[in-house]
Design an enzyme around this catalytic site. Structure first.
Site, PDB file in Angstrom:
ATOM      1  CG  ASP A  26      -3.382  21.515 102.889  1.00 39.98           C
ATOM      2  OD1 ASP A  26      -3.605  22.913 102.373  1.00 39.98           O
ATOM      3  OD2 ASP A  26      -4.837  21.282 102.824  1.00 39.98           O
ATOM      4  CG  ASP A  27      -1.870  21.297 107.529  1.00 36.71           C
ATOM      5  OD1 ASP A  27      -2.581  22.679 108.414  1.00 36.71           O
ATOM      6  OD2 ASP A  27      -2.779  21.040 108.473  1.00 36.71           O
ATOM      7  CB  CYS A  65      -7.676  23.065 102.862  1.00 40.05           C
ATOM      8  SG  CYS A  65      -9.146  23.204 103.802  1.00 40.05           S
ATOM      9  CE  LYS A 119      -7.671  19.791 101.508  1.00 41.91           C
ATOM     10  NZ  LYS A 119      -8.376  19.661 102.909  1.00 41.91           N
ATOM     11  CG  HIS A 121     -11.843  21.301 101.063  1.00 43.04           C
ATOM     12  ND1 HIS A 121     -10.980  21.854 102.210  1.00 43.04           N
ATOM     13  CD2 HIS A 121     -12.229  20.836 101.362  1.00 43.04           C
ATOM     14  CE1 HIS A 121     -11.790  21.469 103.187  1.00 43.04           C
ATOM     15  NE2 HIS A 121     -12.481  20.321 103.053  1.00 43.04           N
TER      16      HIS A 121
END
Length: 128
Positions: A26-27, A65, A119, A121
């Site tokens: 992520d990111d 995400c 994760k 999510h």
């Protein structure tokens, strides 16, 4: 700079079938890793994995995400999964369990063993 998730596919040479490892981050900006040319951030281990594997360079991720993960796991665009934002902890929302997910395809086509670390999510469903 590309924000959102970046996927790196690593295929190692093996007798049958090849090992497949997806690293989703992520990111991560496009230029935040050495194999994309970053001189500011040292990423020697990630660079080595990318050099030995296949880096997916012409793909686009959602800006957060849950939609990225749902698209990646289901092979469906975000408009077809209906997941546009991250799920909050207590939400009953989840990835539609009628979708056949990537691990299921890998198990059925090539007898892969699949594992997930990190994760999820994609909802708080015990079946997911």
């Amino acid at each position: 700079m590309i924000k959102g998730a970046t996927a790196l596919l690593v295929v190692c040479v093996a007798a049958k079938p090849p090992h497949i490892v997806f690293i989703v981050s992520d990111d991560l900006g496009f230029n935040d890793v050495g194999f994309h040319g970053s001189l500011q951030i040292g990423t020697p281990h990630i660079d080595e994995i990318a050099e030995d594997g296949i880096a997916l360079m012409n793909y686009h991720a959602q800006p957060v995400c849950s939609p990225s993960r749902a698209t990646f796991m289901s092979g469906r665009h975000v408009i077809h999964t209906g997941i546009y934002m991250p799920f909050s902890q207590a939400t009953p929302l989840r990835l539609n369990l009628s979708y056949t997910l990537l691990p299921t395809y890998l198990k059925s086509c090539c007898t892969y063993s699949t594992h997930m670390v990190g994760k999820w999510h994609l909802g708080q469903n015990v079946l997911a």
